[in-house]
Every structure is written in structure tokens, then in C-alpha cells.
Design an enzyme around this catalytic site. Structure first.
Site, PDB file in Angstrom:
ATOM      1  N   ASP A 103      29.030  35.746  39.760  1.00  0.00           N
ATOM      2  CA  ASP A 103      30.371  35.353  40.197  1.00  0.00           C
ATOM      3  C   ASP A 103      30.754  33.925  39.817  1.00  0.00           C
ATOM      4  OD1 ASP A 103      31.393  37.713  41.194  1.00  0.00           O
ATOM      5  OD2 ASP A 103      30.426  37.464  43.145  1.00  0.00           O
ATOM      6  N   ASP A 164      33.089  44.398  39.089  1.00  0.00           N
ATOM      7  CA  ASP A 164      33.738  43.115  39.390  1.00  0.00           C
ATOM      8  C   ASP A 164      33.447  42.065  38.303  1.00  0.00           C
ATOM      9  OD1 ASP A 164      32.728  44.757  41.459  1.00  0.00           O
ATOM     10  OD2 ASP A 164      33.172  43.275  42.990  1.00  0.00           O
TER      11      ASP A 164
END
Ligand code: GLY
Length: 383
Positions: A103, A164
Site C-alpha cells: 500500500d 487493490d
């Protein structure tokens, strides 16, 4: 396609009006939230993830992104000052292996890279390049995927990749551009190529998490994630897919990525409820009423960017019309315009099987603002 030529005068007025409401509300919210990095609200007041224990949380770039968007749209120095604080607060994260997961894009694109886009400063470039270099180290050569997370409980996650991550790849495309070194983009494209094969199903829906054999690279299949079950369609995952593949197309020009974004978008358009209120999972039973407004806002962002990539005017209009419908529904039914409360979007959900649903989450606010600014022409392009 220039979307301004497709938008009606009423739509443009609507976007300008909502941009005005955002500016009015956020000025008050930011003024009373100085020094915070919010994740959610409790009783209308932002929490703060600045502490040593919470600073590694994956959402900690979105507040910076909101501040840079507001600075770009209004020029008010308050937003720049607060954005710089967020960026420096994230520095210890770069020195903490455990929390340096895939991330990095969500954390350093809306902070360091956004700052660099505005001011081309070396310190921000350095931060974002460190994050990008760390992210490339997560690449599994056998499976040609970027590993999602590090160890945090007894599940073996060494072979996990998640949809994601498509949203984190733009950090690598950016790094290749600034260093003029193709390594970063090569890894981003290798991951995107794998994601097309391993995540996108026949009907255009996407898996959330896929497990790979870490030595042979064999695709072992989907495992439980944030959706209802491994074979269902977690709505935020679908939205990451639309937006993420569109971004890989924008940065690489590879036509298959656009085709893939269209397949996911067409699936989503075929299952999205007529109400335009987005559930947590497109497969959830009709009597389960949990919603995820973040998925609605991210889907809108993805559809608008995809519409911009289209040469076919009818297809562009189809995506833009749905994005507008989602955003107008959020504005009317799921936005909190009460100046005394900090949140914008209501009824957001982190994961289907969580005990709590329908609360407020900072990235919902971020993507709603980004989507509205895309329409009003005031967006700072962050990804
Ligand atoms: N990237 C984690 C989530 O969408 O919840």
C-alpha cells in the site's frame, strides 16, 4: 474523449455547486482537525492515526490527498501547511519493515508525490522513490505478482496478491518517469499482466485476494478477503479493478488494460442496484442492507477516467452517466453536509464480515472529492 463535451450544462452546474459545498464544509473541518490524520469519525469528530502505533495504517495518505486537492482547487495556504505535516509524519513508516506493504501507493502518492507534482521538490521525490523501491522488492519473480502484506497473524500470506494493488502501481509508473529507469514500470506491468489472468473472471467480475505458490508461481486460487466469500463480488474490489486497470492503461498505453477495465465496468453496470446505492458485495442477499459508499465514489472515479480514455462516444457517455448517477445519489442521500460534523460520506464499510458496517471512512471522502473535482475540472491528478 473530452468529458466536458459530454456533460450537460446542468451536470456542470451540479459539479460546480457540489465543489462549492465541499470547499465551504472542508474549510471548517480542516481548521478544527489541525495536526490530525483521520481514518473515521466518532460522533461526527475525526479520530487521529498520527500515533506511533497507528501511523503505519494503510489509509494514512488520504487526508494528505484531500488537503492537496483542496489546496489545488482553492489556493488556500492552510491546506498546504496541513498536507506537509501529514507527509513528514509518514517518514517513520519508511523505516518500519512490518508496515511497508504493497500500500505504498495509497500512502505516498497522495502525500509526497502530490507535493512533488505541485512543487517538484527533492525531499518529496526522495520519500516517494524510497517507497517505490521498497514496493518493487515485494515482486515474486516466479508468480510475477507483488506480494500484498507482511506477516501479521498466523495466516501464511507470502503468496497473496490483491486487486487493490492495481491502485498502488501508479507509484511505480511515476518512479520510472522521474528516474528514467524502466525497472519500476516493468514490475508494475508484470503485476498488471498477472492480475488480468488471475483476478478477472469470465463475467468481468474480480477476485479480491488470489494465492500463488511462492516457488513455482502457480495460481492456487481465490481465498477469503473483504467480500462475502472468495467467489463473490466485493464492491470496493470491483471499483479498485475499474480504476486500477484504467490507470495502468493511462500510464503504459497497453490496450489490454483498457479492455480489462471495460469488462469490469460493464459487469458492475450490469449488477449495480437501480437505487445507485452500492452494497458491500454485489452478491449479498437482498435482505442484507449494508452499504459501502466508498465503493460508489471509487467506481465513479474509475468510470470518469475510463470515459476519458474512450474514443467511442456512446461508451464514454454510458460510463459518465453512471458516474454522475452514483455521485448525485451520494450527494443527495449519503453525504453529510452538516458543517458541525467532520465526515462527508456516510454508510461506508471496511469488510463484509466485520462486526461494524455503515460508518464513515476517510477514503470515501477522498474519492468523492476527487470524483467531483474531475467533473468540475479542479482535480489535481494524483495517481
Ligand atoms: N485496500 C484495502 C481496502 O480497500 O479496504
Amino acid at each position: 474523449m473530452n468529458i466536458q463535451t459530454i456533460l450537460s450544462a446542468d451536470d456542470r452546474d451540479w459539479a460546480a455547486g457540489v465543489s462549492g459545498k465541499i470547499a465551504d464544509k472542508m474549510k471548517q473541518v480542516v481548521n478544527r482537525s489541525r495536526d490530525k490524520i483521520p481514518y473515521r469519525t466518532d460522533n461526527g469528530v475525526f479520530d487521529d492515526c498520527s500515533s506511533r502505533e497507528k501511523i503505519g495504517w494503510w489509509t494514512n495518505g488520504f487526508w494528505g490527498g484531500i488537503l492537496w486537492q483542496l489546496f489545488h482547487a482553492t489556493g488556500e495556504e492552510l491546506y498546504r501547511e496541513e498536507a506537509l505535516k501529514v507527509e513528514t509524519k509518514l517518514d517513520p513508516v519508511l523505516m518500519n519493515y512490518d508496515v511497508m506493504d504493497h500500500d505504498s501507493g495509497f500512502r505516498w502518492l497522495p502525500t509526497a508525490v502530490a507535493h512533488w507534482r505541485v512543487e517538484k521538490n527533492h525531499e518529496s521525490e526522495n520519500r516517494a522513490l524510497l517507497a517505490a523501491a521498497n514496493m518493487t522488492g515485494r515482486f515474486n519473480l516466479a508468480g510475477r505478482f507483488i506480494r500484498a502484506w507482511n506477516a501479521f497473524d498466523d495466516r501464511d500470506r507470502r503468496g497473496y496478491a490483491i486487486i487493490d494493488c492495481m491502485m498502488n502501481l501508479p507509484l511505480l509508473y511515476w518512479a520510472s518517469r522521474v528516474t528514467e529507469d524502466p525497472r519500476f514500470a516493468q514490475i508494475a506491468m508484470a503485476h498488471a499482466d498477472t492480475a488480468m489472468k488471475a483476478f478477472v473472471r469470465e463475467d468481468g467480475s474480480v477476485n479480491h485476494i488470489v494465492n500463488f505458490n511462492i516457488n513455482t508461481g502457480e495460481i492456487l486460487g481465490p481465498v477469503p478477503g473483504q467480500g462475502m466469500n472468495p467467489n463473490s463480488s466485493w464492491t470496493r474490489g470491483q471499483s479498485w479493478g475499474i480504476y486500477g486497470f484504467t490507470l495502468s492503461f493511462l500510464h503504459s498505453g497497453k490496450a489490454e488494460y483498457k479492455k480489462t477495465a471495460e469488462r469490469i465496468a460493464d459487469y458492475v453496470l450490469s449488477v449495480i442496484p437501480e437505487s445507485n446505492l452500492v452494497p458491500v458485495d454485489y452478491c449479498q442477499p437482498r435482505d442484507v442492507l449494508w452499504e459501502d459508499s466508498t465503493a460508489a465514489a471509487i467506481t465513479a472515479c474509475g468510470l470518469i477516467e475510463l470515459a476519458k480514455c474512450e474514443d467511442d462516444a456512446a461508451r464514454a457517455k454510458k460510463y459518465l452517466d453512471k458516474a454522475l448517477a452514483l455521485l448525485k445519489t451520494l450527494d443527495e442521500k449519503r453525504c453529510c453536509w452538516d458543517m458541525a460534523r467532520d465526515e462527508l460520506l456516510e454508510k461506508c464499510t471496511a469488510a463484509y464480515h466485520d462486526t461494524e458496517h455503515d460508518f464513515t471512512i476517510i477514503y470515501g471522502d477522498y474519492y468523492f472529492i476527487e470524483a467531483v473535482y474531475k467533473l468540475s475540472g479542479t482535480e489535481l491528478f494524483i495517481w
